[in-house]
Motif scaffolding. Structure first.
Motif, PDB file in Angstrom:
ATOM      1  N   SER A   1     -17.467  -3.853  -4.890  1.00 43.98           N
ATOM      2  CA  SER A   1     -17.646  -5.266  -4.558  1.00 43.98           C
ATOM      3  C   SER A   1     -17.715  -5.441  -3.047  1.00 43.98           C
ATOM      4  O   SER A   1     -17.017  -4.746  -2.310  1.00 43.98           O
ATOM      5  CB  SER A   1     -16.492  -6.115  -5.109  1.00 43.98           C
ATOM      6  OG  SER A   1     -16.616  -7.463  -4.691  1.00 43.98           O
ATOM      7  N   THR A   2     -18.538  -6.377  -2.634  1.00 45.33           N
ATOM      8  CA  THR A   2     -18.569  -6.800  -1.229  1.00 45.33           C
ATOM      9  C   THR A   2     -18.078  -8.231  -1.088  1.00 45.33           C
ATOM     10  O   THR A   2     -18.103  -8.793   0.006  1.00 45.33           O
ATOM     11  CB  THR A   2     -19.991  -6.682  -0.659  1.00 45.33           C
ATOM     12  OG1 THR A   2     -20.893  -7.445  -1.477  1.00 45.33           O
ATOM     13  CG2 THR A   2     -20.442  -5.230  -0.599  1.00 45.33           C
ATOM     14  N   ASP A   3     -17.633  -8.810  -2.211  1.00 48.29           N
ATOM     15  CA  ASP A   3     -17.211 -10.216  -2.213  1.00 48.29           C
ATOM     16  C   ASP A   3     -15.705 -10.378  -2.021  1.00 48.29           C
ATOM     17  O   ASP A   3     -15.248 -11.405  -1.517  1.00 48.29           O
ATOM     18  CB  ASP A   3     -17.612 -10.883  -3.537  1.00 48.29           C
ATOM     19  CG  ASP A   3     -19.119 -10.933  -3.728  1.00 48.29           C
ATOM     20  OD1 ASP A   3     -19.833 -11.114  -2.722  1.00 48.29           O
ATOM     21  OD2 ASP A   3     -19.564 -10.787  -4.880  1.00 48.29           O
TER      22      ASP A   3
ATOM     23  N   ILE B   1     -11.880  -5.176 -12.130  1.00 49.25           N
ATOM     24  CA  ILE B   1     -12.289  -6.524 -11.733  1.00 49.25           C
ATOM     25  C   ILE B   1     -12.763  -7.315 -12.947  1.00 49.25           C
ATOM     26  O   ILE B   1     -12.411  -8.498 -13.126  1.00 49.25           O
ATOM     27  CB  ILE B   1     -13.403  -6.454 -10.664  1.00 49.25           C
ATOM     28  CG1 ILE B   1     -12.837  -5.919  -9.345  1.00 49.25           C
ATOM     29  CG2 ILE B   1     -14.037  -7.827 -10.447  1.00 49.25           C
ATOM     30  CD1 ILE B   1     -13.883  -5.663  -8.286  1.00 49.25           C
ATOM     31  N   GLU B   2     -13.533  -6.679 -13.798  1.00 50.07           N
ATOM     32  CA  GLU B   2     -14.069  -7.349 -14.985  1.00 50.07           C
ATOM     33  C   GLU B   2     -12.956  -7.761 -15.949  1.00 50.07           C
ATOM     34  O   GLU B   2     -13.002  -8.848 -16.538  1.00 50.07           O
ATOM     35  CB  GLU B   2     -15.044  -6.411 -15.699  1.00 50.07           C
ATOM     36  CG  GLU B   2     -15.701  -7.015 -16.919  1.00 50.07           C
ATOM     37  CD  GLU B   2     -16.667  -6.052 -17.588  1.00 50.07           C
ATOM     38  OE1 GLU B   2     -17.006  -6.285 -18.764  1.00 50.07           O
ATOM     39  OE2 GLU B   2     -17.078  -5.055 -16.945  1.00 50.07           O
TER      40      GLU B   2
ATOM     41  N   ASP C   1     -17.662  -0.418  -1.235  1.00 48.88           N
ATOM     42  CA  ASP C   1     -18.626  -1.525  -1.248  1.00 48.88           C
ATOM     43  C   ASP C   1     -19.453  -1.504  -2.533  1.00 48.88           C
ATOM     44  O   ASP C   1     -20.004  -2.538  -2.940  1.00 48.88           O
ATOM     45  CB  ASP C   1     -19.562  -1.439  -0.043  1.00 48.88           C
ATOM     46  CG  ASP C   1     -18.904  -1.899   1.249  1.00 48.88           C
ATOM     47  OD1 ASP C   1     -17.797  -2.476   1.180  1.00 48.88           O
ATOM     48  OD2 ASP C   1     -19.474  -1.657   2.334  1.00 48.88           O
TER      49      ASP C   1
ATOM     50  N   LYS D   1     -14.740  -1.372 -10.808  1.00 42.00           N
ATOM     51  CA  LYS D   1     -15.576  -2.405 -11.447  1.00 42.00           C
ATOM     52  C   LYS D   1     -14.945  -2.902 -12.745  1.00 42.00           C
ATOM     53  O   LYS D   1     -14.917  -4.106 -13.026  1.00 42.00           O
ATOM     54  CB  LYS D   1     -16.964  -1.836 -11.721  1.00 42.00           C
ATOM     55  CG  LYS D   1     -17.844  -1.664 -10.491  1.00 42.00           C
ATOM     56  CD  LYS D   1     -19.208  -1.115 -10.885  1.00 42.00           C
ATOM     57  CE  LYS D   1     -20.140  -1.009  -9.682  1.00 42.00           C
ATOM     58  NZ  LYS D   1     -21.463  -0.449 -10.060  1.00 42.00           N
TER      59      LYS D   1
END
Length: 537
Positions: free
Chosen positions: A132-134, A95-96, A129, A92
Motif C-alpha cells: 500500500s502507498t495509502d 489489510i483486506e 509500497d 495485502k
C-alpha cells in the motif's frame, strides 16, 4: 488455604525426587511421601492426584517482553514468510481482513531475510509500497533491531535525506539518494512512532492474553523488559493496576530501559520514589541497557567484523561514555544493571563498564549481560572472574546455528553459545527466551540447551555438542538460576519447604523420554502462589 498434591514424581534437585507436596497459603509447607503429605492434609484441604506425572518448579523466564507477546496477537504475523512475495501477500491480506485495525497504519512483526528463498535481503520501502502507498506500513524484523517502512510511513514521519541520524542507530540512504526505508537500532524509534500506539485499555487486554499463554506453557515468573524511554509512565501505571486488581497470573519483575539519561533521572525522581512493590508478585528489577544489535541483522558489535560483510563491525547503541553515565547513576541508587550484548566486542566493553562501578571488584548488585552469544574462552573466564550474571536464550540456536559460522567463522562459532563452559566455570546462568523474538515455551529452550539442535532435529549430533548441558542443569538454570537473577534464590525456584508454591505438572516424564521429545512436552496444570492458574482440558 491448603493444597495437597500426591502421586507425583516431584523434582526437588539433582538426584532427589519425592512423591507429594503440601502447600499452605502460597508457600510449600512440606514435601515427602504420599502417606506423609495426605496425613497432614486437613479436612478443607484441596487434594490433587498427579496421576504419577512429573512435577517441576514453575519456569522463570529471565528476559522477555510480555507486552510484545500480546502485541503479536494483533499485528500482522510475518514469521512464516519464506519470500518477499510472501511478505507482500501477508500484508495485502491483513489489510483486506482488518480494515478498521489498519486505518491509521499497518504494523507487522517477525520477518527474517535469511528464510527468504527469492532474495535474501532486507525489506525496503519499495517492497512495502507494493502492499500500500495509502497508509503507513512498518514491518519489524524478528530480532527487533531492524524495521522497514514504506514511502507513506517516511512521509508521515517526516524522514528525508536531510533528517539527522540519531546516536546509536542509522536509517539507510538508497541509490537514489533518498531513505530506502531501512532503520537500524536506535533509529527504529524514528519510524515506529508513525503507527498510533494502543489505548491503555487495549494494552491491558494484551498483557492478560500474554500471561494466559505464559502459564499455559509452564511459565510462572517473568522478568520483562516492557518499559522504554517513550512509554515508561504508562507501563508502570498499567502493571500496578493489574497487580492491585489481582489480575497478575504470573510473578512480574520490571526490566526498565532508559537510553536517555534525562528520562532515567526523571524516573528516579518520580516513579522510583512514588510506586511501591510487594516484591512477590510485582517487583522493580534492573536498568536494562542496549550495547549492540543482533547477529541476524549484522548489527551485533564484533571485534573483527563480519566474515560475510567485510568492513561491518556492527552498531554500538550506546557509547562507553553513555554506558558509564547510566551505570554510574544506577549504582548510586542501588539499582542492578543488565545489558543486551550479543557480539564479542559488546560483551567485553560492557564488562569493562561494569568493572568501573564495582567496589573492591565485587559485583554485589549482580549486574548481568543478556544474550552473551559470541564469545571466546578469555571473555567467558573474565565473566566468571568478575561474577557477572549471564542471561541466555538457548532457543536462539534454532535459527542462529544456521548462520553463525557464515557471520563470524567456525573458530569463533565453536566457542559461542557456550552453555556448558559457562556452567563449568561456575557462572550464575539464567535461562529465558526474549519472547516474542522466540516462543516463551520453556521446553523449546530446555531442548535446545540439552541437544543443541534446531526444532527440526538438525544437526543430528548437535551444533558443537561439547557445549550441551545435561537435563538437570537446564531445568535448574531456568528455575533457581533465574531466581538468583532476582535475589530470590532462597524462596523461589525449588519445590522445597519455605519456597513459594509455583509448580507445574507435565504430560510426560521429562527425565525418561528421549531428549528429542522434550520440545513436545505439554503442561497439564500450572500453579502460581498456590493457586491453579492453568489447567489443560
Amino acid at each position: 488455604m491448603k493444597t495437597a498434591i500426591y502421586n507425583g514424581k516431584v523434582y526437588i534437585e539433582r538426584g532427589h525426587f519425592e512423591q507429594a507436596v503440601l502447600i499452605s497459603d502460597g508457600i510449600i509447607e512440606k514435601v515427602g511421601t504420599n502417606e506423609d503429605i495426605l496425613a497432614c492434609a486437613s479436612q478443607d484441604c484441596e487434594v490433587i492426584d498427579a496421576d504419577g506425572k512429573t512435577i517441576l518448579p514453575g519456569f522463570n523466564d529471565s528476559h522477555l517482553h510480555l507486552g510484545s507477546i500480546g502485541e503479536w496477537l494483533t499485528y500482522a504475523n510475518l514469521s512464516g514468510a519464506t519470500s518477499i512475495e510472501d511478505i507482500v501477500e501477508i500484508g495485502k491480506r491483513f489489510i483486506e481482513e482488518n480494515p478498521e485495525l489498519v486505518k491509521q497504519g499497518l504494523y507487522g512483526i517477525g520477518w527474517n531475510q535469511d528464510y527468504f528463498t527469492d532474495e535474501k535481503r532486507i525489506l525496503t520501502r519499495h517492497d512495502l509500497d507494493r502492499i500500500s502507498t495509502d497508509i503507513p506500513i512498518v514491518f519489524e524484523r524478528v530480532c527487533g533491531h531492524i524495521v522497514s517502512a514504506n514511502t507513506k510511513a517516511l512521509e508521515v514521519g517526516g524522514i528525508t535525506a536531510d533528517t539527522p541520524q540519531v546516536d546509536g542507530g542509522v536509517f539507510e540512504i538508497g541509490d537514489d539518494g533518498q531513505p530506502n526505508g531501512i532503520f537500524k537500532e536506535n533509529a527504529t524509534y524514528q519510524i515506529t512512532k508513525v503507527i498510533p500506539p494502543h489505548t491503555f485499555e487495549k494494552l491491558e487486554q494484551l498483557y492478560i492474553k500474554a500471561m494466559e499463554y505464559a502459564v499455559s506453557v509452564g511459565v510462572t515468573s517473568v522478568q520483562s523488559n516492557d518499559v522504554r524511554d517513550h512509554n515508561y509512565k504508562e507501563v508502570f501505571r498499567l502493571m500496578h493496576k493489574l497487580h492491585d486488581e489481582g489480575k497478575l497470573l504470573v510473578r512480574y519483575r520490571h526490566q526498565f530501559s532508559f537510553l536517555d539519561i534525562e528520562n532515567f533521572k526523571d524516573f528516579l525522581a518520580t516513579e522510583f520514589k512514588d510506586y511501591r512493590y510487594d516484591n512477590k508478585f510485582l517487583a522493580l528489577g534492573p536498568l536494562k541497557l542496549f550495547k549492540d544489535g543482533s547477529l541476524g541483522a549484522r548489527t551485533a558489535l564484533m571485534r573483527k567484523g563480519y566474515l560475510d560483510d567485510p568492513g561491518n563491525y556492527g552498531v554500538a547503541s550506546l557509547s562507553d561514555e553513555q554506558m558509564d553515565e547510566l551505570c554510574g547513576l544506577a549504582v548510586k541508587n542501588g539499582i542492578q544493571v543488565i545489558t543486551h550484548t550479543i557480539g564479542d566486542a559488546a560483551i567485553d566493553d560492557t564488562i569493562t563498564n561494569y568493572e568501573r562501578t564495582m567496589k573492591e571488584g565485587k559485583n554485589s548488585l549482580r549486574h548481568g549481560v543478556v544474550h552473551c552469544q559470541i564469545t571466546d574462552l578469555p571473555i567467558l573466564e573474565r565473566v566468571a572472574k568478575l561474577d557477572i550474571l549471564v542471561m541466555v536464550q538457548p532457543i536462539f540456536l534454532n535459527y542462529d546455528l544456521h548462520v553463525v559460522e557464515s557471520r563470524v567463522g567456525k573458530d569463533l562459532a565453536s566457542t559461542s553459545y557456550a552453555f556448558h563452559t559457562l556452567d563449568k566455570l561456575g557462572v550464575h546462568v539464567a535461562y529465558g527466551t526474549d519472547a516474542p523474538i522466540e516462543d516463551c515455551n520453556p521446553f523449546f529452550g530446555v531442548y535446545s540447551a540439552v541437544t543443541r539442535k534446531d526444532l527440526n532435529g538438525f544437526p543430528e549430533r548437535g551444533f558443537y555438542p561439547k557445549e550441551c548441558v545435561d537435563l538437570e542443569q537446564a531445568i535448574d538454570n531456568y528455575t533457581i538460576g533465574s531466581a538468583y537473577a532476582e535475589f530470590l534464590e532462597d524462596v523461589k525456584g525449588r519445590i522445597k519447604p519455605g519456597y513459594w508454591a509455583d509448580l507445574i505438572i507435565l504430560d510426560r516424564d521429562i527425565f525418561t523420554i528421549p531428549v528429542d521429545e522434550i520440545k513436545d512436552i505439554k503442561v497439564d496444570l500450572t500453579i502460581c502462589n498456590g493457586k491453579v492458574v492453568y489447567r489443560r482440558v
